[in-house]
Design a protein around this motif. Sequence first.
Motif, short mmCIF file in Angstrom:
data_model
loop_
_atom_site.label_atom_id
_atom_site.label_comp_id
_atom_site.label_asym_id
_atom_site.label_seq_id
_atom_site.Cartn_x
_atom_site.Cartn_y
_atom_site.Cartn_z
N ILE A 250 0.81 -1.29 0.09
CA ILE A 250 -0.02 -0.10 0.05
C ILE A 250 0.81 1.35 -0.04
N SER A 251 2.27 1.30 -0.09
CA SER A 251 3.09 2.16 0.00
C SER A 251 2.86 3.16 -1.28
N THR A 252 2.43 2.72 -2.31
CA THR A 252 2.01 3.54 -3.47
C THR A 252 0.36 3.29 -3.65
N PHE A 253 -0.37 4.29 -4.09
CA PHE A 253 -1.56 3.97 -4.73
C PHE A 253 -1.62 3.99 -6.03
N ALA B 284 1.41 6.23 3.23
CA ALA B 284 0.10 5.33 3.73
C ALA B 284 0.52 4.59 4.79
N LEU B 285 -0.72 4.37 5.65
CA LEU B 285 -0.69 3.76 6.84
C LEU B 285 -1.09 2.32 6.69
N PRO B 286 -0.44 1.24 7.56
CA PRO B 286 0.69 1.54 8.24
C PRO B 286 2.17 1.34 7.54
N PRO C 137 -8.02 10.10 6.37
CA PRO C 137 -8.72 8.66 6.82
C PRO C 137 -9.53 8.10 5.55
N GLU C 138 -8.78 7.04 5.29
CA GLU C 138 -9.71 6.17 4.37
C GLU C 138 -9.62 6.73 2.83
N VAL C 139 -8.62 7.36 2.51
CA VAL C 139 -8.49 8.06 0.94
C VAL C 139 -8.26 7.14 0.05
N GLY C 140 -7.42 5.99 0.45
CA GLY C 140 -7.15 4.90 -0.63
C GLY C 140 -7.97 3.72 -0.40
N TRP C 141 -7.90 3.00 -1.64
CA TRP C 141 -8.66 1.51 -1.51
C TRP C 141 -7.49 0.65 -2.17
N ARG D 190 -8.68 -2.73 1.15
CA ARG D 190 -9.08 -2.48 2.39
C ARG D 190 -8.87 -0.98 2.14
N TRP D 191 -9.58 -0.09 3.01
CA TRP D 191 -9.36 1.38 3.05
C TRP D 191 -8.09 1.53 3.65
N VAL D 192 -7.41 2.43 3.25
CA VAL D 192 -6.04 3.08 3.58
C VAL D 192 -5.84 4.47 3.98
N ASP D 193 -5.44 5.05 5.02
CA ASP D 193 -5.02 6.02 5.54
C ASP D 193 -3.87 6.53 5.01
N THR D 194 -3.56 8.01 4.98
CA THR D 194 -2.47 8.77 4.70
C THR D 194 -2.05 9.60 5.73
#
Length: 170
Positions: A29-32, A129-131, A151-155, A159-163
Amino acid sequence: MEPVLVRRAEPADLPRIAAIYDEQVRTAISTFDLEPLPPAYWEARLASRDPGDHVLVAEWEASDGSGAGVAGYAYSSSYRPRPAYSRTREVSVYLDEAARGRGVGRQLYDELLDRLRADGVHVVLAVVALPNQASEALHLACGFERVGLLPEVGWKLGRWVDTAIYGLTL
Ligand SMILES: CC(C)(COP(=O)(O)OP(=O)(O)OC[C@H]1O[C@@H](n2cnc3c(N)ncnc32)[C@H](O)[C@@H]1OP(=O)(O)O)[C@@H](O)C(=O)NCCC(=O)NCCS
């Protein structure tokens, strides 16, 4: 710390840079990004001569004696295109798995931040992107502070991913 050489990237480095990035595109998830990027994307990044745009690589000697190779890269680029943002830069860093946790990210960022200071850049931002414990630790070690959380700007990867936004005023 490994004996690595940090230098400006050259066109011959681009396939290796793309390979390091594409592994993260596919598996992390480190890159979207969800698909590998075409060579033209990397060529354009390298070709930019805008002040504050840099692509650096860390080169190290392979442990099997097969010669020097690119262990990772870091770049800085425009944060947003509107001109009042011109003295803000966004940075990013990616290493081959074998190179992580050995101080290589720190060496790349130290050199990149020196170049950005010399360019007169005022604020440096990084989107994490977290974690991502290693990336958060690297940014904190380099003097960044966490300045925001989206919060939850990536999928990605089901799963949803926060940055987290990390900022450093130079
Ligand atoms: C994130 C990344 C660039 C960090 O680079 P690195 O070379 O592994 O980090 P370094 O060895 O230079 O360590 C920098 C600091 O982070 C700490 N750190 C490194 N990995 C860590 C981990 N897994 N957990 C906790 N802390 C860690 C180090 O102890 C060091 O802190 P210190 O100076 O206070 O001792 C690297 O792990 C990587 O490429 N990860 C995959 C791609 C990625 O996530 N890129 C970032 C996108 S935002």
